[in-house]
Design a protein around this motif. Structure first.
Motif, short mmCIF file in Angstrom:
data_model
loop_
_atom_site.label_atom_id
_atom_site.label_comp_id
_atom_site.label_asym_id
_atom_site.label_seq_id
_atom_site.Cartn_x
_atom_site.Cartn_y
_atom_site.Cartn_z
N GLN A 181 0.82 -1.20 0.00
CA GLN A 181 0.00 0.00 0.00
C GLN A 181 0.86 1.26 0.00
O GLN A 181 0.34 2.37 -0.18
N SER A 182 2.15 1.13 0.22
CA SER A 182 3.06 2.28 0.16
C SER A 182 4.43 1.79 -0.29
O SER A 182 4.70 0.59 -0.26
N TRP A 183 5.28 2.70 -0.73
CA TRP A 183 6.61 2.35 -1.25
C TRP A 183 6.52 1.38 -2.44
O TRP A 183 7.45 0.63 -2.71
N GLN A 184 5.40 1.42 -3.15
CA GLN A 184 5.21 0.48 -4.27
C GLN A 184 6.27 0.68 -5.35
O GLN A 184 6.71 -0.28 -5.99
N ASP A 185 6.65 1.94 -5.58
CA ASP A 185 7.60 2.22 -6.66
C ASP A 185 8.98 1.64 -6.34
O ASP A 185 9.69 1.21 -7.25
N TYR A 186 9.35 1.62 -5.06
CA TYR A 186 10.63 1.00 -4.68
C TYR A 186 10.64 -0.46 -5.11
O TYR A 186 11.57 -0.93 -5.76
N ASN A 187 9.59 -1.18 -4.77
CA ASN A 187 9.49 -2.59 -5.13
C ASN A 187 9.52 -2.78 -6.63
O ASN A 187 10.24 -3.64 -7.16
N TYR A 188 8.76 -1.96 -7.35
CA TYR A 188 8.65 -2.11 -8.81
C TYR A 188 10.00 -1.85 -9.49
O TYR A 188 10.43 -2.63 -10.36
N PHE A 189 10.67 -0.77 -9.09
CA PHE A 189 11.91 -0.42 -9.79
C PHE A 189 13.09 -1.31 -9.38
O PHE A 189 14.03 -1.46 -10.16
N CYS A 190 13.03 -1.90 -8.18
CA CYS A 190 14.02 -2.94 -7.87
C CYS A 190 13.92 -4.07 -8.89
O CYS A 190 14.93 -4.55 -9.42
N LYS A 191 12.69 -4.47 -9.17
CA LYS A 191 12.47 -5.56 -10.13
C LYS A 191 12.82 -5.11 -11.55
O LYS A 191 13.39 -5.90 -12.33
N MET A 192 12.51 -3.87 -11.91
CA MET A 192 12.84 -3.38 -13.24
C MET A 192 14.34 -3.39 -13.47
O MET A 192 14.82 -3.80 -14.55
N LEU A 193 15.10 -2.99 -12.45
CA LEU A 193 16.56 -2.91 -12.62
C LEU A 193 17.22 -4.28 -12.64
O LEU A 193 18.37 -4.41 -13.05
N LEU A 194 16.49 -5.31 -12.21
CA LEU A 194 17.00 -6.67 -12.35
C LEU A 194 16.68 -7.24 -13.73
O LEU A 194 17.20 -8.28 -14.11
N VAL A 195 15.85 -6.51 -14.48
CA VAL A 195 15.60 -6.84 -15.89
C VAL A 195 16.58 -6.09 -16.78
O VAL A 195 17.16 -6.64 -17.70
N THR A 196 16.79 -4.79 -16.49
CA THR A 196 17.71 -3.98 -17.28
C THR A 196 18.24 -2.82 -16.46
O THR A 196 17.51 -2.23 -15.66
N ILE A 197 19.51 -2.49 -16.66
CA ILE A 197 20.10 -1.30 -16.05
C ILE A 197 20.49 -0.29 -17.14
O ILE A 197 21.22 0.67 -16.89
N ASN A 198 19.95 -0.50 -18.33
CA ASN A 198 20.24 0.39 -19.45
C ASN A 198 19.32 1.62 -19.37
O ASN A 198 18.34 1.72 -20.10
N GLY A 199 19.63 2.51 -18.43
CA GLY A 199 18.81 3.69 -18.22
C GLY A 199 19.60 4.98 -18.40
O GLY A 199 20.83 4.98 -18.40
N HIS A 200 18.86 6.07 -18.53
CA HIS A 200 19.48 7.38 -18.77
C HIS A 200 18.74 8.45 -17.97
O HIS A 200 17.52 8.51 -17.97
N TYR A 201 19.51 9.29 -17.26
CA TYR A 201 18.93 10.40 -16.51
C TYR A 201 18.71 11.61 -17.42
O TYR A 201 19.53 11.91 -18.29
#
Length: 318
Positions: A181-201
């Motif tokens: 119910q909270s901190w959902q984005d932390y959980n989601y992006f942990c999983k996303m970064l285990l799929v790919t770290i090819n990101g750009h700021y």
């Protein structure tokens, strides 16, 4: 490769009782310089006029579509996000909130950057605002070696839900955890970064984040015990979601965080959430037979006045 103007961007927004705010959010999306988008909205069971407001937008502009969370599904924004994604068709995905605002160039800048850099996701910047005005924009720490999953998992770097635009091919491999119910984005992006770290700021403010009294995160940070309880919950679920994909070092750091947060709650004379699950996890990974379990047992007995807590802790050793 498609011409830029032919890429479809899916904006996915859960909402609940936002009748006073959601129209302004939708107007900010309607005002985008980049026009080739779909906005998928999912009602989490509003009891006010939010659904009617959104429905009128959908009738005026076919790019806006609204759905309702089925009554037999788990209530919450994450369930709505999963439903919204299943209904979407875009080449790229943006998760957005029903009370925040996009700058007019939000979509255009993200799309240009993700194509130019050939990244799997891009991260824009956020600026808080309230009735008294705008705060200084967030500046996200960038490591010289780039983005690593471990840095996000251990909270050395961070960003918000709406900062990210990601490729659909990446989003298809992740689901939002519907128990959180909270901190959902932390959980989601942990999983996303285990799929790919090819990101750009992207060094530009693209989202205006509204601060107000009914914000869930505002409520969670009002009390130290609520904050710690929410962190225990998200660390617990995230550990279960990613434990097969992370190093032993990262596992141990998450477990240490769970242990420290549990002690922190105990010091506030609050019974730690998921107490016995955390104890079992600590014992299994650290093989602590004495000092930690004895100290935690004393703390819990003092909190609850129940000697049977010692019995539960003893079970964790078996």
């Amino acid at each position: 490769m498609k011409n830029q103007k032919h890429f479809l961007i899916s904006i996915i927004i859960p909402f609940l009782n936002r009748e006073k705010l959601i129209e302004e959010t939708l107007v900010s999306i309607l005002s985008q310089q980049y026009k080739h988008f779909e906005c998928i909205l999912v009602d989490d069971g509003s009891s006010d006029s939010s659904y009617s407001i959104v429905k009128k937008f959908c009738q005026k502009d076919k790019r806006f579509k609204v759905f309702q969370r089925p009554g037999n599904s788990i209530k919450g924004a994450n369930t709505c996000r999963n439903i919204g994604f299943d209904q979407s068709t875009g080449d790229y995905v943006i998760w957005f909130d029903s009370d925040d605002l996009m700058t007019p160039d939000h979509l255009r800048v993200k799309l240009e950057e993700i194509q130019k850099t050939q990244a799997d996701f891009v991260v824009g910047r956020t600026q808080n605002f309230s009735e008294i005005g705008f705060e200084a924009p967030y500046v996200y720490e960038q490591k010289p070696y780039g983005i690593k999953a471990e840095d996000f998992i251990l909270r050395r770097i961070h960003w918000y839900t709406y900062d990210v635009m990601l490729k659909r091919t990446v989003a298809e491999r992740i689901r939002w955890n519907e128990h959180l119910q909270s901190w959902q984005d932390y959980n989601y992006f942990c999983k996303m970064l285990l799929v790919t770290i090819n990101g750009h700021y992207i060094p530009q403010v693209l989202t205006h984040r509204r601060l107000h009294s009914v914000s869930i995160q505002q409520q969670m940070t009002c009390s130290s015990s609520s904050f710690k309880s929410a962190l225990i919950d998200v660390y617990w679920y995230t550990y279960q979601d990613i434990k097969e994909q992370i190093s032993m070092h990262t596992k141990m750091e998450i477990i240490r965080n769970l242990m420290n947060l549990s002690f922190g709650l105990a010091k506030l004379r609050t019974m730690p959430v998921r107490l016995f699950e955390v104890i079992g996890l600590v014992y299994k990974k650290f093989k602590l037979k004495g000092v930690f379990l004895y100290q935690l047992a004393l703390v819990c007995v003092a909190l609850t006045g129940k000697g049977e807590v010692l019995l539960e802790i003893a079970k964790c050793k078996n």
